[in-house]
Design an enzyme around this catalytic site. Sequence first.
Site, PDB file in Angstrom:
ATOM      1  N   GLY A  25       0.820  -1.216   0.000  1.00 59.03           N
ATOM      2  CA  GLY A  25       0.000   0.000   0.000  1.00 59.03           C
ATOM      3  C   GLY A  25       0.848   1.258   0.000  1.00 59.03           C
ATOM      4  O   GLY A  25       1.925   1.302   0.605  1.00 59.03           O
ATOM      5  N   GLY A  27       0.886   5.242   1.019  1.00 58.96           N
ATOM      6  CA  GLY A  27       0.209   6.230   1.866  1.00 58.96           C
ATOM      7  C   GLY A  27       0.367   7.626   1.289  1.00 58.96           C
ATOM      8  O   GLY A  27       1.408   7.947   0.701  1.00 58.96           O
ATOM      9  N   ASP A  52      -3.837   4.842   0.513  1.00 59.67           N
ATOM     10  CA  ASP A  52      -4.420   5.248   1.788  1.00 59.67           C
ATOM     11  C   ASP A  52      -4.458   6.761   1.876  1.00 59.67           C
ATOM     12  O   ASP A  52      -3.430   7.424   1.710  1.00 59.67           O
ATOM     13  CB  ASP A  52      -3.578   4.696   2.949  1.00 59.67           C
ATOM     14  CG  ASP A  52      -4.134   5.142   4.293  1.00 59.67           C
ATOM     15  OD1 ASP A  52      -5.257   4.706   4.627  1.00 59.67           O
ATOM     16  OD2 ASP A  52      -3.487   5.950   4.983  1.00 59.67           O
ATOM     17  N   TYR A  57      -5.621  14.664   5.951  1.00 61.76           N
ATOM     18  CA  TYR A  57      -4.404  14.989   5.200  1.00 61.76           C
ATOM     19  C   TYR A  57      -4.598  16.205   4.295  1.00 61.76           C
ATOM     20  O   TYR A  57      -3.631  16.731   3.740  1.00 61.76           O
ATOM     21  CB  TYR A  57      -3.917  13.783   4.364  1.00 61.76           C
ATOM     22  CG  TYR A  57      -3.634  12.525   5.152  1.00 61.76           C
ATOM     23  CD1 TYR A  57      -3.483  12.564   6.544  1.00 61.76           C
ATOM     24  CD2 TYR A  57      -3.527  11.288   4.535  1.00 61.76           C
ATOM     25  CE1 TYR A  57      -3.245  11.406   7.274  1.00 61.76           C
ATOM     26  CE2 TYR A  57      -3.276  10.132   5.260  1.00 61.76           C
ATOM     27  CZ  TYR A  57      -3.144  10.202   6.632  1.00 61.76           C
ATOM     28  OH  TYR A  57      -2.911   9.052   7.358  1.00 61.76           O
ATOM     29  N   LYS A  86     -10.284   8.090   5.394  1.00 58.25           N
ATOM     30  CA  LYS A  86     -10.570   7.998   6.826  1.00 58.25           C
ATOM     31  C   LYS A  86     -11.418   9.165   7.360  1.00 58.25           C
ATOM     32  O   LYS A  86     -11.264  10.305   6.920  1.00 58.25           O
ATOM     33  CB  LYS A  86      -9.240   7.922   7.603  1.00 58.25           C
ATOM     34  CG  LYS A  86      -8.339   6.787   7.135  1.00 58.25           C
ATOM     35  CD  LYS A  86      -7.228   6.435   8.093  1.00 58.25           C
ATOM     36  CE  LYS A  86      -5.917   7.155   7.922  1.00 58.25           C
ATOM     37  NZ  LYS A  86      -5.281   7.086   6.618  1.00 58.25           N
ATOM     38  N   HIS A 119     -10.453   7.232  11.748  1.00 58.09           N
ATOM     39  CA  HIS A 119      -9.015   7.569  11.817  1.00 58.09           C
ATOM     40  C   HIS A 119      -8.417   7.305  13.201  1.00 58.09           C
ATOM     41  O   HIS A 119      -7.284   6.824  13.315  1.00 58.09           O
ATOM     42  CB  HIS A 119      -8.842   9.036  11.414  1.00 58.09           C
ATOM     43  CG  HIS A 119      -7.465   9.369  10.918  1.00 58.09           C
ATOM     44  ND1 HIS A 119      -7.242  10.218   9.888  1.00 58.09           N
ATOM     45  CD2 HIS A 119      -6.239   8.965  11.321  1.00 58.09           C
ATOM     46  CE1 HIS A 119      -5.936  10.331   9.669  1.00 58.09           C
ATOM     47  NE2 HIS A 119      -5.303   9.580  10.535  1.00 58.09           N
ATOM     48  N   SER A 169      -8.658   2.621  13.117  1.00 57.45           N
ATOM     49  CA  SER A 169      -7.226   2.923  13.100  1.00 57.45           C
ATOM     50  C   SER A 169      -6.805   3.435  14.474  1.00 57.45           C
ATOM     51  O   SER A 169      -7.628   3.961  15.231  1.00 57.45           O
ATOM     52  CB  SER A 169      -6.959   3.979  12.022  1.00 57.45           C
ATOM     53  OG  SER A 169      -5.613   4.376  12.059  1.00 57.45           O
ATOM     54  N   ASN A 273      10.207   0.481  -3.267  1.00 57.03           N
ATOM     55  CA  ASN A 273       9.301  -0.024  -2.227  1.00 57.03           C
ATOM     56  C   ASN A 273       8.266  -0.996  -2.781  1.00 57.03           C
ATOM     57  O   ASN A 273       7.674  -1.770  -2.030  1.00 57.03           O
ATOM     58  CB  ASN A 273       8.609   1.141  -1.510  1.00 57.03           C
ATOM     59  CG  ASN A 273       9.604   1.967  -0.708  1.00 57.03           C
ATOM     60  OD1 ASN A 273      10.754   1.561  -0.524  1.00 57.03           O
ATOM     61  ND2 ASN A 273       9.170   3.130  -0.242  1.00 57.03           N
TER      62      ASN A 273
HETATM   63  N1  LIG Z   1      -3.696   5.989  10.753  1.00 60.03           N
HETATM   64  C1  LIG Z   1      -2.782   6.835  11.138  1.00 60.03           C
HETATM   65  O1  LIG Z   1      -2.893   7.462  12.173  1.00 60.03           O
HETATM   66  C2  LIG Z   1      -1.552   7.023  10.292  1.00 60.03           C
HETATM   67  C3  LIG Z   1      -0.444   7.668  10.844  1.00 60.03           C
HETATM   68  C4  LIG Z   1       0.692   7.815  10.050  1.00 60.03           C
HETATM   69  C5  LIG Z   1       0.700   7.326   8.756  1.00 60.03           C
HETATM   70  N2  LIG Z   1      -0.411   6.730   8.231  1.00 60.03           N
HETATM   71  C6  LIG Z   1      -0.447   6.249   6.825  1.00 60.03           C
HETATM   72  O2  LIG Z   1       0.682   5.442   6.559  1.00 60.03           O
HETATM   73  C7  LIG Z   1       1.403   5.953   5.453  1.00 60.03           C
HETATM   74  C8  LIG Z   1       2.864   5.585   5.584  1.00 60.03           C
HETATM   75  O3  LIG Z   1       3.419   6.129   6.780  1.00 60.03           O
HETATM   76  P1  LIG Z   1       4.881   6.709   6.832  1.00 60.03           P
HETATM   77  O4  LIG Z   1       4.966   7.913   5.989  1.00 60.03           O
HETATM   78  O5  LIG Z   1       5.264   6.824   8.241  1.00 60.03           O
HETATM   79  O6  LIG Z   1       5.696   5.514   6.125  1.00 60.03           O
HETATM   80  P2  LIG Z   1       7.217   5.152   6.051  1.00 60.03           P
HETATM   81  O7  LIG Z   1       7.366   4.601   4.673  1.00 60.03           O
HETATM   82  O8  LIG Z   1       7.626   4.340   7.220  1.00 60.03           O
HETATM   83  O9  LIG Z   1       8.050   6.504   6.184  1.00 60.03           O
HETATM   84  C9  LIG Z   1       8.132   7.447   5.163  1.00 60.03           C
HETATM   85  C10 LIG Z   1       9.512   8.092   5.252  1.00 60.03           C
HETATM   86  O10 LIG Z   1      10.484   7.153   4.836  1.00 60.03           O
HETATM   87  C11 LIG Z   1      11.252   7.673   3.747  1.00 60.03           C
HETATM   88  N3  LIG Z   1      11.423   6.567   2.780  1.00 60.03           N
HETATM   89  C12 LIG Z   1      10.468   6.007   1.989  1.00 60.03           C
HETATM   90  N4  LIG Z   1      10.973   4.992   1.272  1.00 60.03           N
HETATM   91  C13 LIG Z   1      12.288   4.909   1.595  1.00 60.03           C
HETATM   92  C14 LIG Z   1      13.331   4.047   1.174  1.00 60.03           C
HETATM   93  N5  LIG Z   1      13.118   3.102   0.255  1.00 60.03           N
HETATM   94  N6  LIG Z   1      14.556   4.226   1.729  1.00 60.03           N
HETATM   95  C15 LIG Z   1      14.764   5.184   2.654  1.00 60.03           C
HETATM   96  N7  LIG Z   1      13.810   6.046   3.100  1.00 60.03           N
HETATM   97  C16 LIG Z   1      12.580   5.897   2.564  1.00 60.03           C
HETATM   98  C17 LIG Z   1      10.426   8.797   3.169  1.00 60.03           C
HETATM   99  O11 LIG Z   1      11.239   9.843   2.697  1.00 60.03           O
HETATM  100  P3  LIG Z   1      11.180  10.389   1.172  1.00 60.03           P
HETATM  101  O12 LIG Z   1       9.819  10.927   0.899  1.00 60.03           O
HETATM  102  O13 LIG Z   1      12.237  11.434   1.184  1.00 60.03           O
HETATM  103  O14 LIG Z   1      11.514   9.206   0.299  1.00 60.03           O
HETATM  104  C18 LIG Z   1       9.649   9.292   4.396  1.00 60.03           C
HETATM  105  O15 LIG Z   1      10.417  10.228   5.123  1.00 60.03           O
HETATM  106  C19 LIG Z   1       1.064   7.444   5.456  1.00 60.03           C
HETATM  107  O16 LIG Z   1       1.273   8.084   4.225  1.00 60.03           O
HETATM  108  C20 LIG Z   1      -0.395   7.397   5.814  1.00 60.03           C
HETATM  109  O17 LIG Z   1      -1.164   7.043   4.667  1.00 60.03           O
HETATM  110  C21 LIG Z   1      -1.515   6.556   9.000  1.00 60.03           C
END
Ligand SMILES: NC(=O)c1ccc[n+]([C@@H]2O[C@H](COP(=O)([O-])OP(=O)(O)OC[C@H]3O[C@@H](n4cnc5c(N)ncnc54)[C@H](OP(=O)(O)O)[C@@H]3O)[C@@H](O)[C@H]2O)c1
Length: 315
Positions: A25, A27, A52, A57, A86, A119, A169, A273
């Site tokens: 997925g 986000g 997602d 957002y 959400k 959410h 969530s 990814n």
């Molecule tokens: N339900 C909730 O409360 C909640 C809370 C938080 C998130 N979410 C959802 O979950 C999604 C994902 O969360 P997340 O953003 O924390 O995910 P994550 O993929 O763990 O973290 C994203 C960060 O990792 C970096 N990154 C991505 N791919 C990389 C790779 N291959 N190598 C090194 N660094 C990498 C990105 O930087 P760059 O952009 O610079 O690549 C960004 O800073 C969100 O977009 C949202 O849809 C839900």
Amino acid sequence: MVDPDTLRYTRIPLAHGTGSLPAAGFGTLIPDPAVTKQATKAALEAGFRHFDGAERYRNEAAVGEAMGEVFAAGTVRREEVFVTTKLWNTNHRPERVKPAFEASLKRLQLDYADSYVIHTPYAFRPGDDQDPRDAEGNVIYDPGVTLIETWQAMERLVDEGRARSIGLSDIKLEQLREIVAAARIKPSVVQVEAHPYLPEWDLLAFCRQHGIVIQAFAALGHAMEPNLLHDPVITRVAARVGKTPAQVALAWAVQRGTAFLTTSTKPERIRENFEISSLPEDALRQIREEITTNIRFNNVVETGVPGFIPRVKAS
Ligand SMILES: NC(=O)c1ccc[n+]([C@@H]2O[C@H](COP(=O)([O-])OP(=O)(O)OC[C@H]3O[C@@H](n4cnc5c(N)ncnc54)[C@H](OP(=O)(O)O)[C@@H]3O)[C@@H](O)[C@H]2O)c1
């Protein structure tokens, strides 16, 4: 050379809801709408078929534009894509649920959502201010509605066929048990922070038992310190299997039975990814047994206030 491994195309059937959920997925928690649009398109092009979003957002319109353009070009069909959005905390009152849902769909340019998720389990004062605070800066919660009342309004969206499944969530196991026990339509998904530093095995076991799919957010640990992608167990496995640390963390998420949500604004990382491959059993075991760091990066589960916890690096 074509990689014959099909892990990236894994779909998880929904026990409570229609269809199946692609495990990989993307986000859309990206602050800038123009960047959101570009990243969403890049993710569709890379092969992601699970997205997602959230009213919180404030970029659903950008996600909708990106998808609309790709659907219009005919390269991907709407039916191939699983879209979650959400309900925000200020819309928990039952009479606010359907209008909030309709507004999200309109911004997304969709006529149904594959999944609609509450959410957080925290109700905030209803209104247009997404972050209501008192004079001291404390969140103003809404004691006038219970989570089960909000859930029942979500169930009606499934009855009407506009939400093909519903979920929760940022919920803890105890509260999830209560909703599962009381619900007429059971949650199909539960979206929580989960990665090798916060594996949530107990929650996963409960969800498996009840046919609920976990959507693991921050699947890469949100690139925060301590950095999961620098963990020696992860980097050793990555070197051994010829994949990147991110691909190892994401493959682990799928192979243990969860969907994952990851986000990047960079096309090459978005492709990276998606291009995951199966890890050998002993690598999965090493990640489970040898990683002892346990850390939650986002404390939304405690308060309903979103946000990754800023950490001051040790000097
Ligand atoms: N339900 C909730 O409360 C909640 C809370 C938080 C998130 N979410 C959802 O979950 C999604 C994902 O969360 P997340 O953003 O924390 O995910 P994550 O993929 O763990 O973290 C994203 C960060 O990792 C970096 N990154 C991505 N791919 C990389 C790779 N291959 N190598 C090194 N660094 C990498 C990105 O930087 P760059 O952009 O610079 O690549 C960004 O800073 C969100 O977009 C949202 O849809 C839900």
